[in-house]
Motif scaffolding. Structure first.
Motif, PDB file in Angstrom:
ATOM      1  N   SER A 201       0.863  -1.184   0.000  1.00 42.38           N
ATOM      2  CA  SER A 201       0.000   0.000   0.000  1.00 42.38           C
ATOM      3  C   SER A 201       0.896   1.230   0.000  1.00 42.38           C
ATOM      4  O   SER A 201       2.073   1.141  -0.378  1.00 42.38           O
ATOM      5  CB  SER A 201      -0.931  -0.009   1.223  1.00 42.38           C
ATOM      6  N   ALA A 202       0.386   2.376   0.418  1.00 43.29           N
ATOM      7  CA  ALA A 202       1.184   3.596   0.509  1.00 43.29           C
ATOM      8  C   ALA A 202       1.731   3.746   1.927  1.00 43.29           C
ATOM      9  O   ALA A 202       1.138   3.267   2.899  1.00 43.29           O
ATOM     10  CB  ALA A 202       0.324   4.808   0.150  1.00 43.29           C
ATOM     11  N   ASN A 203       2.874   4.435   2.052  1.00 37.65           N
ATOM     12  CA  ASN A 203       3.418   4.721   3.373  1.00 37.65           C
ATOM     13  C   ASN A 203       2.525   5.719   4.103  1.00 37.65           C
ATOM     14  O   ASN A 203       1.905   6.595   3.472  1.00 37.65           O
ATOM     15  CB  ASN A 203       4.828   5.305   3.262  1.00 37.65           C
ATOM     16  N   PRO A 204       2.437   5.631   5.430  1.00 32.37           N
ATOM     17  CA  PRO A 204       1.665   6.621   6.186  1.00 32.37           C
ATOM     18  C   PRO A 204       2.331   7.985   6.103  1.00 32.37           C
ATOM     19  O   PRO A 204       3.512   8.093   5.758  1.00 32.37           O
ATOM     20  CB  PRO A 204       1.677   6.073   7.618  1.00 32.37           C
ATOM     21  N   PRO A 205       1.592   9.066   6.419  1.00 33.51           N
ATOM     22  CA  PRO A 205       2.168  10.414   6.316  1.00 33.51           C
ATOM     23  C   PRO A 205       3.278  10.627   7.338  1.00 33.51           C
ATOM     24  O   PRO A 205       3.390   9.915   8.334  1.00 33.51           O
ATOM     25  CB  PRO A 205       0.968  11.328   6.591  1.00 33.51           C
ATOM     26  N   GLY A 206       4.115  11.622   7.069  1.00 31.90           N
ATOM     27  CA  GLY A 206       5.196  11.953   7.980  1.00 31.90           C
ATOM     28  C   GLY A 206       6.529  11.429   7.497  1.00 31.90           C
ATOM     29  O   GLY A 206       6.608  10.636   6.557  1.00 31.90           O
ATOM     30  N   GLU A 207       7.587  11.897   8.149  1.00 28.40           N
ATOM     31  CA  GLU A 207       8.941  11.463   7.831  1.00 28.40           C
ATOM     32  C   GLU A 207       9.556  10.752   9.018  1.00 28.40           C
ATOM     33  O   GLU A 207       9.293  11.112  10.170  1.00 28.40           O
ATOM     34  CB  GLU A 207       9.803  12.669   7.444  1.00 28.40           C
ATOM     35  N   ARG A 208      10.376   9.762   8.759  1.00 32.29           N
ATOM     36  CA  ARG A 208      11.025   8.974   9.800  1.00 32.29           C
ATOM     37  C   ARG A 208      12.497   8.793   9.437  1.00 32.29           C
ATOM     38  O   ARG A 208      12.855   8.848   8.263  1.00 32.29           O
ATOM     39  CB  ARG A 208      10.346   7.600   9.948  1.00 32.29           C
ATOM     40  N   TRP A 209      13.326   8.555  10.457  1.00 30.02           N
ATOM     41  CA  TRP A 209      14.748   8.339  10.200  1.00 30.02           C
ATOM     42  C   TRP A 209      14.950   7.036   9.461  1.00 30.02           C
ATOM     43  O   TRP A 209      14.306   6.019   9.746  1.00 30.02           O
ATOM     44  CB  TRP A 209      15.528   8.287  11.519  1.00 30.02           C
ATOM     45  N   GLN A 210      15.852   7.034   8.481  1.00 35.53           N
ATOM     46  CA  GLN A 210      16.295   5.814   7.819  1.00 35.53           C
ATOM     47  C   GLN A 210      17.808   5.878   7.687  1.00 35.53           C
ATOM     48  O   GLN A 210      18.394   6.966   7.614  1.00 35.53           O
ATOM     49  CB  GLN A 210      15.667   5.665   6.427  1.00 35.53           C
ATOM     50  N   ARG A 211      18.441   4.696   7.660  1.00 34.44           N
ATOM     51  CA  ARG A 211      19.882   4.657   7.477  1.00 34.44           C
ATOM     52  C   ARG A 211      20.243   5.255   6.110  1.00 34.44           C
ATOM     53  O   ARG A 211      19.603   4.935   5.106  1.00 34.44           O
ATOM     54  CB  ARG A 211      20.367   3.207   7.557  1.00 34.44           C
ATOM     55  N   PRO A 212      21.237   6.124   6.065  1.00 33.63           N
ATOM     56  CA  PRO A 212      21.639   6.705   4.771  1.00 33.63           C
ATOM     57  C   PRO A 212      22.015   5.609   3.776  1.00 33.63           C
ATOM     58  O   PRO A 212      22.531   4.557   4.154  1.00 33.63           O
ATOM     59  CB  PRO A 212      22.854   7.567   5.133  1.00 33.63           C
ATOM     60  N   ALA A 213      21.754   5.869   2.519  1.00 30.19           N
ATOM     61  CA  ALA A 213      22.055   4.891   1.477  1.00 30.19           C
ATOM     62  C   ALA A 213      23.545   4.586   1.444  1.00 30.19           C
ATOM     63  O   ALA A 213      24.373   5.496   1.528  1.00 30.19           O
ATOM     64  CB  ALA A 213      21.594   5.407   0.117  1.00 30.19           C
ATOM     65  N   LEU A 214      23.875   3.311   1.363  1.00 22.11           N
ATOM     66  CA  LEU A 214      25.267   2.889   1.285  1.00 22.11           C
ATOM     67  C   LEU A 214      25.619   2.634  -0.178  1.00 22.11           C
ATOM     68  O   LEU A 214      24.961   1.839  -0.852  1.00 22.11           O
ATOM     69  CB  LEU A 214      25.480   1.615   2.103  1.00 22.11           C
ATOM     70  N   GLN A 215      26.613   3.318  -0.661  1.00 20.72           N
ATOM     71  CA  GLN A 215      27.062   3.123  -2.029  1.00 20.72           C
ATOM     72  C   GLN A 215      28.285   2.203  -2.000  1.00 20.72           C
ATOM     73  O   GLN A 215      29.357   2.604  -1.554  1.00 20.72           O
ATOM     74  CB  GLN A 215      27.406   4.468  -2.674  1.00 20.72           C
ATOM     75  N   VAL A 216      28.098   0.974  -2.434  1.00 18.70           N
ATOM     76  CA  VAL A 216      29.173  -0.005  -2.423  1.00 18.70           C
ATOM     77  C   VAL A 216      29.444  -0.448  -3.848  1.00 18.70           C
ATOM     78  O   VAL A 216      28.541  -0.941  -4.529  1.00 18.70           O
ATOM     79  CB  VAL A 216      28.821  -1.236  -1.558  1.00 18.70           C
ATOM     80  N   SER A 217      30.654  -0.254  -4.299  1.00 20.39           N
ATOM     81  CA  SER A 217      31.054  -0.702  -5.625  1.00 20.39           C
ATOM     82  C   SER A 217      31.974  -1.897  -5.476  1.00 20.39           C
ATOM     83  O   SER A 217      33.021  -1.817  -4.825  1.00 20.39           O
ATOM     84  CB  SER A 217      31.777   0.430  -6.378  1.00 20.39           C
ATOM     85  N   GLY A 218      31.571  -2.998  -6.063  1.00 18.02           N
ATOM     86  CA  GLY A 218      32.384  -4.204  -6.006  1.00 18.02           C
ATOM     87  C   GLY A 218      33.392  -4.236  -7.137  1.00 18.02           C
ATOM     88  O   GLY A 218      33.481  -3.309  -7.954  1.00 18.02           O
ATOM     89  N   PRO A 219      34.171  -5.297  -7.221  1.00 16.61           N
ATOM     90  CA  PRO A 219      35.169  -5.421  -8.285  1.00 16.61           C
ATOM     91  C   PRO A 219      34.510  -5.691  -9.635  1.00 16.61           C
ATOM     92  O   PRO A 219      33.341  -6.083  -9.709  1.00 16.61           O
ATOM     93  CB  PRO A 219      35.998  -6.632  -7.827  1.00 16.61           C
ATOM     94  N   GLU A 220      35.239  -5.472 -10.673  1.00 18.39           N
ATOM     95  CA  GLU A 220      34.764  -5.784 -12.014  1.00 18.39           C
ATOM     96  C   GLU A 220      34.856  -7.295 -12.217  1.00 18.39           C
ATOM     97  O   GLU A 220      35.941  -7.876 -12.175  1.00 18.39           O
ATOM     98  CB  GLU A 220      35.606  -5.059 -13.072  1.00 18.39           C
ATOM     99  N   VAL A 221      33.704  -7.938 -12.413  1.00 19.21           N
ATOM    100  CA  VAL A 221      33.674  -9.388 -12.604  1.00 19.21           C
ATOM    101  C   VAL A 221      32.767  -9.727 -13.772  1.00 19.21           C
ATOM    102  O   VAL A 221      31.909  -8.937 -14.178  1.00 19.21           O
ATOM    103  CB  VAL A 221      33.178 -10.126 -11.330  1.00 19.21           C
ATOM    104  N   ALA A 222      32.936 -10.923 -14.303  1.00 24.58           N
ATOM    105  CA  ALA A 222      32.094 -11.389 -15.397  1.00 24.58           C
ATOM    106  C   ALA A 222      30.675 -11.631 -14.897  1.00 24.58           C
ATOM    107  O   ALA A 222      30.447 -11.910 -13.711  1.00 24.58           O
ATOM    108  CB  ALA A 222      32.669 -12.670 -15.990  1.00 24.58           C
ATOM    109  N   ALA A 223      29.715 -11.529 -15.799  1.00 26.37           N
ATOM    110  CA  ALA A 223      28.312 -11.683 -15.415  1.00 26.37           C
ATOM    111  C   ALA A 223      28.018 -13.062 -14.842  1.00 26.37           C
ATOM    112  O   ALA A 223      27.121 -13.220 -14.009  1.00 26.37           O
ATOM    113  CB  ALA A 223      27.416 -11.419 -16.628  1.00 26.37           C
ATOM    114  N   ASP A 224      28.757 -14.086 -15.284  1.00 30.92           N
ATOM    115  CA  ASP A 224      28.505 -15.446 -14.813  1.00 30.92           C
ATOM    116  C   ASP A 224      29.405 -15.825 -13.626  1.00 30.92           C
ATOM    117  O   ASP A 224      29.464 -16.987 -13.241  1.00 30.92           O
ATOM    118  CB  ASP A 224      28.672 -16.456 -15.939  1.00 30.92           C
ATOM    119  N   ASP A 225      30.092 -14.864 -13.050  1.00 29.91           N
ATOM    120  CA  ASP A 225      30.943 -15.121 -11.885  1.00 29.91           C
ATOM    121  C   ASP A 225      30.058 -15.207 -10.647  1.00 29.91           C
ATOM    122  O   ASP A 225      29.452 -14.217 -10.236  1.00 29.91           O
ATOM    123  CB  ASP A 225      31.966 -13.992 -11.731  1.00 29.91           C
ATOM    124  N   LEU A 226      29.973 -16.386 -10.034  1.00 35.19           N
ATOM    125  CA  LEU A 226      29.143 -16.582  -8.851  1.00 35.19           C
ATOM    126  C   LEU A 226      29.960 -16.637  -7.568  1.00 35.19           C
ATOM    127  O   LEU A 226      29.417 -16.917  -6.500  1.00 35.19           O
ATOM    128  CB  LEU A 226      28.321 -17.872  -8.996  1.00 35.19           C
TER     129      LEU A 226
END
Length: 281
Positions: free
Chosen positions: A114-139
């Motif tokens: 559904s929709a979020n209720p009104p108002g603002e609440r604290w959330q953890r800041p977005a974490l920007q994590v860049s991993g290594p360059e790997v092939a698409a089929d690298d598991l």
């Protein structure tokens, strides 16, 4: 070459474990991601409904799962207007027993969107994590120290065997050969590594998790999932660990596990090479 997956389907309707599902804890056993993943797969595929999103997945791992043919049995516990609760048993069929053995039981809570209720609440800041360059089929999974500003990623687990906060960058191995992972399945499989990143110390991993709880505000986007240790507490042979789950857009959920002392079978990752199979404790 056989496909990389935890299980192969069979004509008898049961799933047969592959080498990618094998645990390092003991011979002829399955690791947690395989058991948790197969329960999540059944819950979503049979009992999911349009407009309802899986918001909590809890599984009790009360018996060691073996490399035996595996099946799941499901039932609806509650079917309400906003909350739908489903229970799944993971059942195995040992060759030397006439009776099936239940090795785990999960509960999945689906919540109506559904929709979020009104108002603002604290959330953890977005974490920007860049991993290594790997092939698409690298598991292969990659690790770094979570407190490093500029993390250095490596699939070599030896340098990470220390009492430091850890971060895991994981792709997720398919549960069943020929089936792509759903976002829910990717979230559950990744979250099971809460035990690994939380319980792994300077001599190896000596706590084994007896459960997993995943709470999800949303499902992960495409791409890898980051599992980052958030807390770890241990006392008298019992531990609790939590981890934050991230995708490229930020945090989407949390994992939590209870661990019990399993030092007699402690896994020393400085002596084990996990690159040829998916086995993270």
């Amino acid at each position: 070459m056989a496909p990389t997956a935890f299980f192969n389907p069979s004509d008898d309707g049961r799933l047969h474990p592959t080498k990618y599902s094998h645990s390092l804890w003991a011979p002829n056993t399955l690791h947690g991601p395989a058991v948790c993943g197969v329960a999540a797969r059944r819950a979503e595929s049979e009992f999911g409904r349009d407009g309802f999103r899986p918001a909590r997945f809890t599984v009790d791992l009360f018996k060691a799962a073996r490399t035996d043919p595996t099946d799941t049995v499901g039932r609806v516990i509650r079917d309400g207007g906003r909350i739908r609760v489903v229970e799944i048993d993971v059942v195995q069929y040992p060759a030397n027993s006439p009776d099936p053995v239940t090795v785990a039981r999960s509960t999945t809570v689906f919540v109506r969107e559904s929709a979020n209720p009104p108002g603002e609440r604290w959330q953890r800041p977005a974490l920007q994590v860049s991993g290594p360059e790997v092939a698409a089929d690298d598991l292969i999974s990659y690790f770094s120290r979570a407190d490093d500003v500029d993390p250095v990623w490596s699939h070599d687990m030896s340098p990470m065997q220390a009492p430091v906060r850890k971060r895991l960058w994981t792709a997720g191995v398919p549960i069943v050969a020929g089936e792509a992972l759903s976002p829910f399945e990717r979230a559950v499989i990744a979250a099971e590594s809460t035990s690994l990143v939380g319980n792994w110390g300077d001599t190896g991993i000596g706590f084994i998790n007896c459960d997993l709880t995943v709470v999800l505000a949303r499902l992960p986007r495409e791409g890898r999932v980051v599992v980052e240790t958030d807390s770890h507490v241990e006392s008298d042979g019992i531990s609790t660990s939590t981890a934050n789950l991230y995708d490229a857009d930020g945090q989407f959920g949390t994992g939590a596990v209870v661990g019990v002392n399993n030092a007699a079978a402690e896994i020393d990752f400085t002596t084990v090479d996990t690159r040829e199979r998916y086995a993270e404790g």
